[in-house]
Write a protein that holds these residues in place. Structure first.
Motif, PDB file in Angstrom:
ATOM      1  N   GLY A   1       4.073  -8.401  10.934  1.00  0.00           N
ATOM      2  CA  GLY A   1       4.770  -8.827   9.725  1.00  0.00           C
ATOM      3  C   GLY A   1       3.837  -9.121   8.551  1.00  0.00           C
ATOM      4  O   GLY A   1       2.706  -8.702   8.509  1.00  0.00           O
ATOM      5  N   THR A   2       4.383  -9.809   7.611  1.00  0.00           N
ATOM      6  CA  THR A   2       3.647 -10.172   6.395  1.00  0.00           C
ATOM      7  C   THR A   2       3.740 -11.687   6.200  1.00  0.00           C
ATOM      8  O   THR A   2       4.679 -12.176   5.562  1.00  0.00           O
ATOM      9  CB  THR A   2       4.239  -9.441   5.165  1.00  0.00           C
ATOM     10  OG1 THR A   2       4.296  -8.042   5.433  1.00  0.00           O
ATOM     11  CG2 THR A   2       3.383  -9.666   3.925  1.00  0.00           C
TER      12      THR A   2
ATOM     13  N   THR B   1       9.038  -3.950   3.081  1.00  0.00           N
ATOM     14  CA  THR B   1       9.510  -2.620   3.478  1.00  0.00           C
ATOM     15  C   THR B   1       8.812  -2.280   4.785  1.00  0.00           C
ATOM     16  O   THR B   1       7.823  -2.918   5.136  1.00  0.00           O
ATOM     17  CB  THR B   1       9.116  -1.533   2.446  1.00  0.00           C
ATOM     18  OG1 THR B   1       7.697  -1.581   2.283  1.00  0.00           O
ATOM     19  CG2 THR B   1       9.796  -1.748   1.115  1.00  0.00           C
ATOM     20  N   ARG B   2       9.339  -1.283   5.531  1.00  0.00           N
ATOM     21  CA  ARG B   2       8.661  -0.921   6.775  1.00  0.00           C
ATOM     22  C   ARG B   2       7.753   0.291   6.531  1.00  0.00           C
ATOM     23  O   ARG B   2       8.209   1.328   6.074  1.00  0.00           O
ATOM     24  CB  ARG B   2       9.669  -0.592   7.886  1.00  0.00           C
ATOM     25  CG  ARG B   2       8.951  -0.206   9.192  1.00  0.00           C
ATOM     26  CD  ARG B   2       9.905  -0.032  10.342  1.00  0.00           C
ATOM     27  NE  ARG B   2      10.451  -1.308  10.785  1.00  0.00           N
ATOM     28  CZ  ARG B   2       9.851  -2.132  11.651  1.00  0.00           C
ATOM     29  NH1 ARG B   2       8.682  -1.810  12.162  1.00  0.00           N
ATOM     30  NH2 ARG B   2      10.410  -3.267  11.993  1.00  0.00           N
ATOM     31  N   CYS B   3       6.465   0.128   6.853  1.00  0.00           N
ATOM     32  CA  CYS B   3       5.523   1.238   6.709  1.00  0.00           C
ATOM     33  C   CYS B   3       5.866   2.295   7.764  1.00  0.00           C
ATOM     34  O   CYS B   3       6.258   1.954   8.885  1.00  0.00           O
ATOM     35  CB  CYS B   3       4.093   0.757   6.890  1.00  0.00           C
ATOM     36  SG  CYS B   3       3.676  -0.588   5.766  1.00  0.00           S
TER      37      CYS B   3
ATOM     38  N   PHE C   1       5.588  -2.621  14.830  1.00  0.00           N
ATOM     39  CA  PHE C   1       5.447  -4.058  15.111  1.00  0.00           C
ATOM     40  C   PHE C   1       6.815  -4.740  15.078  1.00  0.00           C
ATOM     41  O   PHE C   1       7.769  -4.212  14.499  1.00  0.00           O
ATOM     42  CB  PHE C   1       4.556  -4.737  14.061  1.00  0.00           C
ATOM     43  CG  PHE C   1       3.142  -4.248  14.056  1.00  0.00           C
ATOM     44  CD1 PHE C   1       2.623  -3.505  15.106  1.00  0.00           C
ATOM     45  CD2 PHE C   1       2.317  -4.524  12.983  1.00  0.00           C
ATOM     46  CE1 PHE C   1       1.310  -3.050  15.088  1.00  0.00           C
ATOM     47  CE2 PHE C   1       1.002  -4.076  12.952  1.00  0.00           C
ATOM     48  CZ  PHE C   1       0.502  -3.340  14.000  1.00  0.00           C
TER      49      PHE C   1
ATOM     50  N   CYS D   1       8.838  -8.241   6.611  1.00  0.00           N
ATOM     51  CA  CYS D   1       8.106  -7.370   5.698  1.00  0.00           C
ATOM     52  C   CYS D   1       9.040  -6.947   4.573  1.00  0.00           C
ATOM     53  O   CYS D   1      10.257  -6.880   4.763  1.00  0.00           O
ATOM     54  CB  CYS D   1       7.591  -6.119   6.421  1.00  0.00           C
ATOM     55  SG  CYS D   1       6.143  -6.496   7.437  1.00  0.00           S
TER      56      CYS D   1
ATOM     57  N   TYR E   1       4.293   4.098   9.821  1.00  0.00           N
ATOM     58  CA  TYR E   1       3.604   4.197  11.114  1.00  0.00           C
ATOM     59  C   TYR E   1       3.822   2.958  11.977  1.00  0.00           C
ATOM     60  O   TYR E   1       3.280   2.865  13.072  1.00  0.00           O
ATOM     61  CB  TYR E   1       2.097   4.390  10.890  1.00  0.00           C
ATOM     62  CG  TYR E   1       1.428   3.225  10.176  1.00  0.00           C
ATOM     63  CD1 TYR E   1       1.486   3.107   8.798  1.00  0.00           C
ATOM     64  CD2 TYR E   1       0.755   2.241  10.885  1.00  0.00           C
ATOM     65  CE1 TYR E   1       0.887   2.046   8.144  1.00  0.00           C
ATOM     66  CE2 TYR E   1       0.156   1.178  10.242  1.00  0.00           C
ATOM     67  CZ  TYR E   1       0.218   1.095   8.865  1.00  0.00           C
ATOM     68  OH  TYR E   1      -0.360   0.030   8.221  1.00  0.00           O
ATOM     69  N   CYS E   2       4.601   1.986  11.497  1.00  0.00           N
ATOM     70  CA  CYS E   2       4.593   0.655  12.101  1.00  0.00           C
ATOM     71  C   CYS E   2       5.700   0.472  13.135  1.00  0.00           C
ATOM     72  O   CYS E   2       6.875   0.715  12.843  1.00  0.00           O
ATOM     73  CB  CYS E   2       4.766  -0.380  11.001  1.00  0.00           C
ATOM     74  SG  CYS E   2       4.818  -2.055  11.652  1.00  0.00           S
TER      75      CYS E   2
ATOM     76  N   ARG F   1       2.088   2.414   2.428  1.00  0.00           N
ATOM     77  CA  ARG F   1       1.587   1.116   1.953  1.00  0.00           C
ATOM     78  C   ARG F   1       1.794   1.060   0.448  1.00  0.00           C
ATOM     79  O   ARG F   1       1.495   2.009  -0.273  1.00  0.00           O
ATOM     80  CB  ARG F   1       0.095   0.944   2.269  1.00  0.00           C
ATOM     81  CG  ARG F   1      -0.212   0.997   3.743  1.00  0.00           C
ATOM     82  CD  ARG F   1       0.397  -0.142   4.531  1.00  0.00           C
ATOM     83  NE  ARG F   1      -0.082  -1.443   4.149  1.00  0.00           N
ATOM     84  CZ  ARG F   1      -0.268  -2.455   5.008  1.00  0.00           C
ATOM     85  NH1 ARG F   1      -0.012  -2.312   6.292  1.00  0.00           N
ATOM     86  NH2 ARG F   1      -0.687  -3.613   4.592  1.00  0.00           N
TER      87      ARG F   1
HETATM   88  S1  SF4 Z   1       3.709  -5.262   9.730  1.00  0.00           S
HETATM   89 FE1  SF4 Z   1       2.192  -4.316   8.379  1.00  0.00          FE
HETATM   90  S2  SF4 Z   1       2.259  -2.140   8.898  1.00  0.00           S
HETATM   91 FE2  SF4 Z   1       4.161  -3.067   9.714  1.00  0.00          FE
HETATM   92  S3  SF4 Z   1       5.718  -2.814   8.116  1.00  0.00           S
HETATM   93 FE3  SF4 Z   1       4.761  -4.795   7.788  1.00  0.00          FE
HETATM   94  S4  SF4 Z   1       3.101  -4.421   6.302  1.00  0.00           S
HETATM   95 FE4  SF4 Z   1       3.695  -2.430   7.169  1.00  0.00          FE
END
Ligand code: SF4
Length: 410
Positions: free
Chosen positions: A99-100, A41-43, A48, A39, A45-46, A170
């Motif tokens: 991820g993205t 950047t890290r959101c 993952f 990603c 709340y995430c 976001r």
């Molecule tokens: S996986 Fe989704 S929610 Fe988590 S950091 Fe990446 S874009 Fe943000």
């Protein structure tokens, strides 16, 4: 901070499965999940299993780099072919998530899909989805995906309100996800999903209605709406603990769910899983239905989970360790468990009760049946299907799905 993996018995170096896992495989659909663990950047709340460039610095060197990622993941697809042997099944669904995924070049995603096509073949009506970040795609990118075989795309919209997106960290601008739907339709994507989140601190009922209206205005054929869960160890959890943002309570979540169901059903969407609505059976996410119905899926990528014939395993989490194992000719599997009949019974109830078709009452034991009778009397289960031997949640039952399911598995 990504969440921890479960414990389990070791996976053999060659990834081999016990013979019983492959027995009868031809009768079960097979899907692939391809995880892209990067990603920008890290959101807040995430939790993952995903990494920013800063988080990866100095932890795995070139192996962890996203430049080589498609080739590494293709190595795991080839390993899957060896492990599944002469299994004749063409792949029914492929889902690229993260991820993205769209931080990789579109050609990389197409190459990863191509490896599955080459090794296994794709069913004629295969559903091929990728998640996409609204800010990292443009019409050309989408065109490359469509021409390469992708036919479904899922955009992370979350909210139409800037102040809500800000709490979630976001980075996309309101309006961009809706524009993405039009761009995806223009290049021929048949199926488009928008992901929404409700219950973000600071979000009002009106904000949530505005998000639903904006999503519907874009013309997707599928909407997912999940309550924001504040996971321990995330930046958002720390901000709530420090009192910087308020915690959203369960009543607010319930109200927002009711709003979602009212607005979405009013626009011709039917729920088919507690958090998922589609305009038709063809618009449902078949890949998720494979998970929910206990089919076989191979999850490739760091931290990805797989399930074949009652054996569940998961890969090492870090992209460097993952690439290192494959480069050394070893399975990246970190652990596995062999599901007992009882595990599978409980899992079926947990997953199938959340579906519109519900779960068969024949899966329940005496205490679970007694709980189902009570739930029906309290208006949490539909009476009609109950009379036909199925436990199907009412709208009120969907609000309390976790509690109902806890009682039914007894
Ligand atoms: S996986 Fe989704 S929610 Fe988590 S950091 Fe990446 S874009 Fe943000």
């Amino acid at each position: 901070m990504p969440s921890a993996l479960p414990d389990g018995e070791p996976v053999p170096d060659d990834g081999a499965l016990p013979a019983h896992a492959l027995a009868g495989a031809a009768e079960r659909p097979l899907g692939f999940y391809l995880h892209v663990p990067y990603c920008a950047t890290r959101c807040g709340y995430c939790d993952f299993n995903t990494y920013t460039a800063t988080e990866l610095r100095g932890t795995g060197g070139v192996l962890a780099s996203r430049d080589n990622y498609a080739d590494t993941l293709i190595d795991e697809v080839r390993l899957a072919r060896k492990v599944l042997g002469d299994d004749p099944r063409p792949v029914r669904t492929v889902f690229v998530g993260g991820g993205t995924p769209t931080l990789l070049a579109a050609d990389d995603l197409v190459r990863m899909l191509g490896a599955i096509r080459d090794e296994f073949g794709l069913a004629d009506d295969a559903e091929i989805t990728t998640e996409a970040n609204p800010e990292s795609v443009d019409p050309r990118y989408l065109e490359t995906l469509r021409a390469g075989g992708f036919n479904r795309i899922s955009f992370g919209m979350q909210s139409a309100r800037q102040h809500v997106l800000k709490v979630l960290d976001r980075t996309h601008t309101p309006g961009r996800p809706e524009a993405c739907v039009a761009e995806a339709r223009a290049v021929g994507f048949e199926h488009v999903n928008l992901d929404l989140i409700y219950g973000t601190p600071g979000e009002s009922d009106d904000d949530w209605r505005a998000s639903l209206d904006a999503a519907l205005g874009a013309g997707p054929d599928h909407v997912s709406a999940y309550a924001l869960i504040v996971e321990e160890g995330t930046q958002l959890a720390r901000r709530i603990r420090r009192g910087e943002v308020p915690m959203t309570d369960d009543d607010v979540h319930a109200d927002r769910y009711l709003i979602a169901d009212e607005v979405l059903s009013g626009a011709g969407f039917d729920w088919y899983e507690v958090s998922n609505w589609a305009t038709s059976a063809a618009g449902r996410c078949l890949h998720n239905e494979l998970y929910w119905r206990g089919a076989d899926w191979w999850g490739a990528g760091p931290g990805a989970h797989s399930h074949v014939g009652g054996v569940r395993w998961w890969n090492v989490k870090h992209p460097g360790a993952y690439a290192g194992a494959l480069a050394a000719g070893r399975s990246p599997g970190a652990g596995r468990e062999l599901l007992s009949e009882e595990d599978r019974r409980v899992e079926r109830i947990l997953l199938e009760l959340r579906l519109r078709e519900g779960c068969p009452l024949s899966l329940l034991r005496a205490e679970g049946l007694a709980a189902a009778r009570r739930a029906r009397a309290e208006g949490l289960l539909e009476s009609g299907p109950y009379g036909e031997g199925r436990a199907v949640l009412t709208l009120r039952g969907r609000l309390l799905a976790d509690a109902v399911v806890r009682d039914l598995v007894d």
